[in-house]
Structures are given as C-alpha cells and as structure tokens.
Design an enzyme around this catalytic site. Structure first.
Site, PDB file in Angstrom:
ATOM      1  N   GLU A   1       1.428  -0.490  -5.052  1.00  0.00           N
ATOM      2  CA  GLU A   1       0.451   0.530  -5.434  1.00  0.00           C
ATOM      3  C   GLU A   1       1.151   1.883  -5.458  1.00  0.00           C
ATOM      4  O   GLU A   1       1.416   2.485  -4.421  1.00  0.00           O
ATOM      5  CB  GLU A   1      -0.713   0.571  -4.434  1.00  0.00           C
ATOM      6  CG  GLU A   1      -1.760   1.627  -4.780  1.00  0.00           C
ATOM      7  CD  GLU A   1      -2.231   2.454  -3.583  1.00  0.00           C
ATOM      8  OE1 GLU A   1      -3.301   3.063  -3.681  1.00  0.00           O
ATOM      9  OE2 GLU A   1      -1.509   2.524  -2.562  1.00  0.00           O
TER      10      GLU A   1
ATOM     11  N   ASP B   1       0.825  -1.207   0.000  1.00  0.00           N
ATOM     12  CA  ASP B   1       0.000   0.000   0.000  1.00  0.00           C
ATOM     13  C   ASP B   1       0.863   1.263   0.000  1.00  0.00           C
ATOM     14  O   ASP B   1       1.957   1.277   0.552  1.00  0.00           O
ATOM     15  CB  ASP B   1      -0.898  -0.029   1.253  1.00  0.00           C
ATOM     16  CG  ASP B   1      -1.864   1.130   1.320  1.00  0.00           C
ATOM     17  OD1 ASP B   1      -2.747   1.212   0.436  1.00  0.00           O
ATOM     18  OD2 ASP B   1      -1.750   1.954   2.247  1.00  0.00           O
TER      19      ASP B   1
END
Length: 364
Positions: free
Chosen positions: A172, A143
C-alpha cells in the site's frame, strides 16, 4: 470459517484480512498492535486462525494477512521500555512528502518504529517469517509502505520469500503518482494497490455521463511503469475511504444498478479485483469508523448474484485475467474495449451514460 462457503460461492479465491495481531483497547481495526505473536482475542485463538487457513485452502482460497511494520500501539510495552528508546523515532508530525518526513514522522500519533535499528529490523522480519511458517498463510498486504525505508523492504521481501517462494506481497503506497508507487517495485514486492486507478474509478462512476477514458490511460501508464502490472490490485472501496455507496446516494442514484458498472470494469480489466466486504450488499458509510460497520448477511441478493456471475465469466476466459487491453471507442461514458490472450478475444461494453447506447462491433 463459517462464511468461507459464502465467499467461495461468489467466486473469491483469496481473502485479505484485517491485522489479526493482539491490539490495544478499542483497536478493532487491527492497526494498534500490542503483540506481534498473539492473536486479537475478539477474533479468536491462534489455533482457530490455523483452522481458518486450513479450511480456506481446502476450498482453494488463499489467506492474505495485513502486516504492519511502521508503527505500534501507543500502549505497546516497548514504548515505556527504557532499553528500547532507540527502537522509535523521535515523536514529531509528518509535515511534508520528503522521505525523511514520511519515514520518520509519527503517523496519526502512533509510535514510529526505527527500521534502521538492526534489532527492530530483525524482530519484524522474524515475526513475519514466523506467521508464514506457523500458519501457512499465502501473502501479506503491506501497510504504510511509503513510511518505511525501501532498504528495509528489500531485505524484508527477500527474507519472507525465502520461506515460501510463491508468497504474494502487495504494498500500500498511498499516492496519486503511479511513478512514485512503481519506484517501490525495486524492493521485490509483487504488486501494489492501485490508488491512481481508484481515483479515476470514483470520478468516472459516481454519476452518469462521465468519461471512462482515464481508466485506459491509467492502464497504458501501468504497462510502461511496472514489470508485471497484472499483479496490482484494483479497487473502488477500502477501509480508509468513505464507501462508494455514499457517493452514489449523494448523487441521488440507485446503488444496486450503479455498482454494476465499476464492478464490471474491475472484473474485466487487467489486474486483481479487490472487493471490500459489504460491496455485495452496497453497504453505506462515511469516514472511518463509519465505513467499517458490522457486516449484515441478510440482504438483497442482486449484487451478490452479479458478482457471482462476473467471477464465473472472469474464471472462464483467460483473456480477462491475462490478456492485453485495447480501447476500441469511448464517447462521453460509453466505452468498448477488448482483451486478447493467445487466440481468445473478449469484447466488453460499459454504458456510463444516461441514455441507451448501441455498440456496433466489427467482426474482424
């Protein structure tokens, strides 16, 4: 665990889960972590999680965990610990796109961890390795990658892969610039969720008579930028954006048929297709939390059957998984392209126009 066969029957080979770590109150999404070594009680116990991994592996399904190193919950015990003040950056908003702003500011007012602190770095890496060793998971979706220094990710990646060498890391990096995203491959991550392609998919398929050419331009860019672009993840729906169904409905189109076009592209283009839960029932929803509604398993099977068929075709033909891609023609939304791998060639036609089209394919 009870729904693994539901996923297996549709052809899915991996499940990316929301963070399963213990969260603060109302942290249903998993991103307000209270304890990196405990499971969120609403999901179950660590023993039940191990059972999930075991049952998934019996079905040849891999389990990928969402791992967060950028921040913790505002109510995490560290935040009030006077001995851990240097575990966090000073509270300030993110006001620009410079590395200093992105990596040191507080995202959504969440306490921003200082990975340059050796104690923080060691804790996060050890926690990541513990989950692999303890539960035998197969990968992490990482993340908020751009909010953490690349130097940390380089060490994190090396340490994690030392536990399990085929461990898959997909990052990400939320950006429209593929060059910026690709710069993070130097850290050793295997692939990235393709946000530039996400934008092109939305623009192309939200309504009829939109050109599909940018989908192929994006692939040409990826080939020149990534060492192995086939390891990137392609998506048109995720937990951070309004659902694609909402755009379809706003354009007064029928989701059941409109969804079939981007799904066909996702399953026949280079890269790993990522299907957000609820896509198979054309789930609707706006900004979060509306795009994270509870799943309904009582629905029209039309898209479920279509995804199942696409999965079977992709599994049957290596060219759809490993082949190169060449655009043969594109005319205002009518695209024909081919995938070639060794002696196998597959030709795909997608009609994104409002009329009936015919594609004449040269046998040579």
């Amino acid at each position: 665990i009870e729904k693994l066969d539901y996923l297996k029957d549709m052809g899915f080979t991996a499940v990316w889960l929301t963070p399963v770590f213990d969260n603060s109150e109302k942290g249903y999404h998993g991103y307000w972590i209270q304890d990196f070594y405990q499971t969120e009680e609403h999901f179950g116990t660590i023993e039940e999680f191990k059972q999930l991994v075991d049952e998934a592996h019996k079905r040849d399904i891999k389990i990928i965990l969402d791992f967060v190193v950028n921040h913790v919950s505002p109510s995490h015990p560290w935040v009030e610990d006077s001995e851990k003040m240097d575990w966090f950056h000073d509270k300030k908003p993110i006001l620009g796109e410079t590395p200093e702003q992105l990596e040191n500011g507080w995202l959504y007012d969440l306490p921003d961890l200082a990975q340059e602190n050796p104690n923080v770095k060691q804790y996060l890496i050890e926690a990541a390795k513990w989950w692999i060793e303890e539960t035998d998971i197969d990968g992490f979706r990482l993340d908020t990658v751009k909010h953490v220094p690349q130097s940390f990710w380089t060490e994190f990646t090396k340490e994690v892969k030392s536990v399990k060498d085929d461990f898959y890391l997909i990052g990400e990096v939320w950006s429209k610039d593929p060059r910026f995203i690709a710069s993070y491959q130097e850290t050793g991550m295997d692939g990235f969720v393709d946000y530039p392609l996400f934008d092109h998919l939305r623009n192309a398929f939200a309504k009829y008579d939109q050109s599909l050419e940018w989908l192929f331009v994006q692939w040409d860019r990826n080939k020149s930028l990534y060492e192995d672009p086939y390891l990137n993840g392609n998506f048109i729906d995720n937990h951070d954006n309004p659902r694609f169904t909402q755009e379809i409905v706003q354009n007064k189109l029928f989701p059941g048929t409109r969804w079939k076009l981007p799904l066909t592209y996702l399953y026949t283009a280079p890269g790993i297709p990522i299907i957000y839960y609820g896509t198979e029932i054309a789930m609707n929803g706006g900004d979060d939390p509306d795009n994270r509604q509870m799943m309904s398993f009582r629905a029209d099977p039309e898209l479920i059957d279509y995804i199942t068929e696409l999965s079977a075709i992709r599994s049957q033909f290596p060219s759809l998984r490993r082949g190169d891609m060449e655009l043969l023609s594109e005319d205002e939304g009518m695209a024909v392209y081919k995938r070639t791998y060794e002696d196998e060639t597959t030709v795909i036609a997608i009609n994104n126009t409002s009329g009936t089209k015919t594609a004449v394919i040269d046998g040579s």
